[in-house]
Design a protein around this motif. Sequence first.
Motif, PDB file in Angstrom:
ATOM      1  N   PRO A  21       0.825  -1.214   0.000  1.00  0.00           N
ATOM      2  CA  PRO A  21       0.000   0.000   0.000  1.00  0.00           C
ATOM      3  C   PRO A  21       0.852   1.254   0.000  1.00  0.00           C
ATOM      4  O   PRO A  21       1.959   1.280   0.517  1.00  0.00           O
ATOM      5  N   GLN A  22       0.335   2.304  -0.614  1.00  0.00           N
ATOM      6  CA  GLN A  22       1.046   3.571  -0.681  1.00  0.00           C
ATOM      7  C   GLN A  22       0.816   4.364   0.602  1.00  0.00           C
ATOM      8  O   GLN A  22       0.081   3.955   1.485  1.00  0.00           O
ATOM      9  N   VAL A  23       1.465   5.510   0.673  1.00  0.00           N
ATOM     10  CA  VAL A  23       1.330   6.357   1.844  1.00  0.00           C
ATOM     11  C   VAL A  23      -0.037   7.014   1.844  1.00  0.00           C
ATOM     12  O   VAL A  23      -0.791   6.935   0.876  1.00  0.00           O
ATOM     13  N   SER A  24      -0.360   7.675   2.946  1.00  0.00           N
ATOM     14  CA  SER A  24      -1.663   8.312   3.095  1.00  0.00           C
ATOM     15  C   SER A  24      -1.866   9.388   2.031  1.00  0.00           C
ATOM     16  O   SER A  24      -0.930  10.051   1.598  1.00  0.00           O
ATOM     17  N   ASP A  25      -3.130   9.567   1.639  1.00  0.00           N
ATOM     18  CA  ASP A  25      -3.462  10.577   0.636  1.00  0.00           C
ATOM     19  C   ASP A  25      -3.150  11.989   1.123  1.00  0.00           C
ATOM     20  O   ASP A  25      -2.917  12.894   0.311  1.00  0.00           O
ATOM     21  N   SER A  26      -3.156  12.188   2.445  1.00  0.00           N
ATOM     22  CA  SER A  26      -2.907  13.530   2.974  1.00  0.00           C
ATOM     23  C   SER A  26      -1.489  14.002   2.702  1.00  0.00           C
ATOM     24  O   SER A  26      -1.218  15.208   2.762  1.00  0.00           O
ATOM     25  N   LEU A  27      -0.561  13.067   2.392  1.00  0.00           N
ATOM     26  CA  LEU A  27       0.825  13.444   2.133  1.00  0.00           C
ATOM     27  C   LEU A  27       1.182  13.379   0.661  1.00  0.00           C
ATOM     28  O   LEU A  27       2.303  13.745   0.287  1.00  0.00           O
ATOM     29  N   PHE A  43      11.190   6.097   5.009  1.00  0.00           N
ATOM     30  CA  PHE A  43      11.447   4.902   5.815  1.00  0.00           C
ATOM     31  C   PHE A  43      10.216   4.012   5.847  1.00  0.00           C
ATOM     32  O   PHE A  43      10.318   2.785   5.802  1.00  0.00           O
ATOM     33  N   HIS A  44       9.031   4.618   5.944  1.00  0.00           N
ATOM     34  CA  HIS A  44       7.788   3.846   5.911  1.00  0.00           C
ATOM     35  C   HIS A  44       7.682   3.053   4.608  1.00  0.00           C
ATOM     36  O   HIS A  44       7.297   1.878   4.607  1.00  0.00           O
ATOM     37  N   LYS A  45       8.005   3.707   3.497  1.00  0.00           N
ATOM     38  CA  LYS A  45       7.925   3.022   2.211  1.00  0.00           C
ATOM     39  C   LYS A  45       8.867   1.826   2.165  1.00  0.00           C
ATOM     40  O   LYS A  45       8.502   0.744   1.678  1.00  0.00           O
ATOM     41  N   MET A 162       1.724   2.786  10.601  1.00  0.00           N
ATOM     42  CA  MET A 162       2.375   3.830   9.802  1.00  0.00           C
ATOM     43  C   MET A 162       1.350   4.677   9.070  1.00  0.00           C
ATOM     44  O   MET A 162       1.531   5.894   8.910  1.00  0.00           O
ATOM     45  N   LEU A 163       0.258   4.064   8.607  1.00  0.00           N
ATOM     46  CA  LEU A 163      -0.784   4.836   7.939  1.00  0.00           C
ATOM     47  C   LEU A 163      -1.418   5.841   8.894  1.00  0.00           C
ATOM     48  O   LEU A 163      -1.710   6.981   8.525  1.00  0.00           O
ATOM     49  N   LYS A 164      -1.627   5.455  10.135  1.00  0.00           N
ATOM     50  CA  LYS A 164      -2.168   6.377  11.135  1.00  0.00           C
ATOM     51  C   LYS A 164      -1.211   7.537  11.379  1.00  0.00           C
ATOM     52  O   LYS A 164      -1.641   8.688  11.517  1.00  0.00           O
TER      53      LYS A 164
END
Length: 1244
Positions: A21-27, A43-45, A162-164
Amino acid sequence: MDGTDSSESASDKDEDEAPPPQVSDSLSGVRLTDAPILLLVYFHKALRAELFDLRRTAAAALERGSYNHELILKLHRRFEFLKLVYKCHCETEDEVIFLALDVNVHNVACTYSLEHKSIDDVFESVFDRLNVLLEGDQVMSKPFQELVFCIGTLQTFIGQHMLKEEEQVFPLLMQQFSCAEQASLVFQFLCSVPVMLLEVILPWLMSFFSEDEKRDITHCIREIVPEETSMQEVVFSWFVKDTGPRAEHIDGFLNQKGILKFLSAKRSFGENWSWNKACGLQTNAGYGPIDGLLLWHRTIRKDLEGILDNLYQIKSSNVFLDLDSTIVQLKFLIDVIILYRTTMEKFCYPVLNELPSGCPSPPEEQFHIEGLQKLLNHFFQDGIPLCKFVETLICELESFVMQVSKQFSFQETEVFTIFSQNCSNEMQQQLLYMTLYMMPLGLLKSVITWFSAHLSENESKYILHGINQEDSLVDKSFASLLHDWFRIGYSGKTSVENFRMNLQKMFKSRCSFPSEQIKESVESSSFLPLEPIFTTNDNKCLSYSSSSDSHTTMKNETLYSSGINLHVFFPPTIRTLYPAPKVSVETGCTTSSTIDAPIPIDLIFLSHKALKNDLEYLVSGSAELVKNAPILMEFHRRFHLIRFLYQIHSDAEDEVAFPALEAKGKLQNITHSYSIDHRLESENFIKISHILNEMVELQVSVSSINSNTQNQAMFKYHRLCIRLHDICKSMHKLLSEHVHREETELWPLFRECFSIEEQENIIRAMLGRIRAETLQDMIPWLMASLTPEEQGTMMSLWLNATKYTLFEEWLGEWWEGYVVEKVTKKSKVAPKLTAYPLEIISTYLSNDVQDEQKGESVCKRGSNFPQKNCSWTNIESLEKCNEEQNNDECSECKRHCSHDDEKKCNEVTDIKDWIDKPGQIVTDSQKCRKHGSLCTMSQENMVAAIRRVSRDSSLDPQRKSYIIQNLLMSDWITGQKITQSEITASSNGEEIPGQNPSYQDPLKLLFGCKHYTRNCKLVAPCCNQLYTCIRCHDEVAEHQIDRKSVTKMMCMKCLIIQPIGSTCSTISCKNFSMGRYYCRICKLFDDDREIYHCPYCNLCRLGKGLGIDYFHCMKCNACMARSLSVHVCREKSFMDNCPICHEDIFTSNDPVKALPCGHSMHSACFRDYTCTHYTCPICSKSLGDMQVYFRMLDALLAEEKIPQEYSGRTQVILCNDCEKRGNAPFHWLYHKCSNCGSYNTRLL
């Protein structure tokens, strides 16, 4: 056919093949150069990609069945590395990022720190499975399957965490910190990781990204790293370091065993170790590299002794201004000693053990740093005076200094001698570098600067010569950086003020002394502050200021967080030294009752137990589906019940409980992460629902397909079972940890910050949103998971929260087992009268006559009153069902049928004990005639009998009331019983009047009446006739029907009388529906309107239902539109009569208007009343905003002239609106309140 195959193949595609999954849409769309803090998102990626690859590798091996020992060992090494990377990332967030954010935005760090600790447990479960596979010789398929499930749980857990963070934490960081401040935080992160790990983690990170992303990271690093040439060269060399394939890089790194397990350092020394061991090479006499550690020992000893001397001076002078700077220096030295001890124990001693002579045994007394650190970090939580703290610190430090001296003496006389005799200069140099590599980059700069300031000129030249030597182990740019730092420290190029400020800021996040406490101590002392004590050979002062005003660092500062090293190298002891951060609770919070006593908010957390039990069922049940397919439908039904009840629970928390907690001032932001959890967990429920639906479709279709397709379907079913079990295990872990965090973090806050009344209001608001149908599922679900004691507690809290409503009445009518439970629970309740009322009166009066004949006084005899079970105040209400119609002015809805005589009927006690008992009709009738003399009793005799009962002192007040009440109603009771028996006797075998269909619309042949559209009639047991509805009966009869007594109906299609139900029971009608809506409590049918039964009104009302368009206010005891969630509450305000027409509002058919003061009246009455009045007829408050009217009165009074004799006089008034007293100018009619400007006043 092709389309079907294509669909099935797409459906069969495993989730493991999907991209991470990709990072949050807010970023998304935010450039790294504009927000340097997003480097942590990179780092999350990398972590997502690594977890995805690990799970895919394990799943592919499981599917092929090729899980050999080499693969398991490779997975073990990769997970070791992954855990190390993730540990550094988490501890950096806890020690640097979250602490910085908490300065500006409170209550965010605690929840995520708790999640970090939970993730550690998930990692341990993975390693447990790997160790079982490495050690076991049995069949490995099942343990390997469990390993894949654990990896999936870890991936889901970390991914959701990480998504949170990306949804909540990083937007706050970008909002609260400038670009330069973000860069400083990221650089502090880099400076907090040990150099040994940093030079490996950064190349690993870069290996996951494309060339464009690498360029963005490189450009960002230029903005983050200080403008120091040697520093930039070192950091860039790590980022662009070419390590080959990622897997080979990780394997090569882990094979050293010097970072993760610290078992041996042989490979760290390469070929030199093997050659020296074979040849037994002797080193030259004089200075050797190992002798540099002697200088290290001397410097540490000197400063420890200086700190101890300073503490002695503080104790004797009782001046504490310099105490904070002394503590900072001590913390700095403790960090240095910890890392130095780690290097010796994990690298040096294992090397010596490989020598023929072995390593001498170190002294039994080791460094006991934990006690000293705990004292420094936790002192102020105990509230001990400073003088007492200094005494305790001196004792601890004296013991610690003695331990350090013994260890250093042992190393100097035993260890270093062996090293200098058996190891070459190059190996000794490598050991020194290993000591430096264990330190974080930020600490390393301070250590070298501090160390070089203590050396003489010759000693400095010797150290610089060692650094300048070529060494294959050390990168040239790194050696150059060390050389520059050493020269800066020795030459004094850096200002002492900058150095001490940097050192002070390094420890700003660790417990420092409150300035107020030191200030108070100083004000009580006449001594001057002490001189700084951090001295060098050249008398250079390196003391520190006691505090720092800045919360963020500048770009050129090199800070670090020492807690990260302790978390990485000493995880068992760190929990006692650095506990989880606590939420800052507002000082104005109200303390609840004793912590062990049940309180209303416990009702929320009792539901957690039921939720945990069902999560365990989902895990065990999903595992059983592989072997026992027939239980699929039961599992499917149970899952949807769990999902539905969980959604009710989470919505109530998000919309009621959490906003109430957030409203408590300093507790803002604390529940946001839990709301995100609810949303993500709902998405997991949706995933499970899709899988179950697909499994059900397969199970239904498998019997109608050929054998080849059937095998494919069974294979697909098996794969779906595995996926289902995998997701259920992940969700079990996620939800369990979510519940645990709520109980750890939020439960104490609810107890501490809300009074009992406030907690009851929260519970009432949550329960007022739950429909009756939901309660019918929820209550048994909760009861099944609780102990008998917990069940009693839950029902007690529930009934107390709904004490102003008719919930208990509804509970008794719906839940048959509740009556038995209630009788068992309330065994001390007064007994209930079950005898025939007139029998009791006749017996009492006959005994009274006999007593009078015997000359006995009524006051002296004992009563012959029956002592059977009686609930003296439990009067069965003769209510009818009710509907609500939404009104723009009010939320109270229309009743379906009126009850003008309801209150009168409610005064009759225990009539239900003898009404409607067919087997006793003749007997009861005979009793009525037997006691017919009571019916013919004259008025004088009745009054005399009542007076006699009233004067009887042997009767308690309740018994007197019972006898007097039935004396007054004896005529009515006898008449009702005789009429009922005659009607029943005459109707046997005869046709009941009204046994024909009725139509609401005769042209369309639409069954019903003017009130309802329905397909049945009700049998009125009171008059043995058929009526389309209860309201039709009440409009034509002289009495009102008891809805609870209606047990039979007539289907208007077949005209057959039968037990009441939702459908016709005759075969010819084929389950013909009596109405789209049916309430078995209210005996209500309707086919064209939206109706719901409110469990708290215990009536049917118009509307979609509680939680949809209405809610029930527990205090007002009324269903209200959700737009009126904020209103003035008055206890049972809707249980009163309309103040205008005096009709009962609660059971009224007409719309009701809720007034601003909290009272209510019919909307029609309100319209008529407000034509001439503007104040409430009950409390006299204004019925709305009357400012326009008041301004008109102001203009009127301004033109009116007061007679001369009354001018200047004032009158004392009381304002009905603000309820304050005041003085107003004399007037015969109008008096204005000086406080609020209202003319709604009265004279006092």
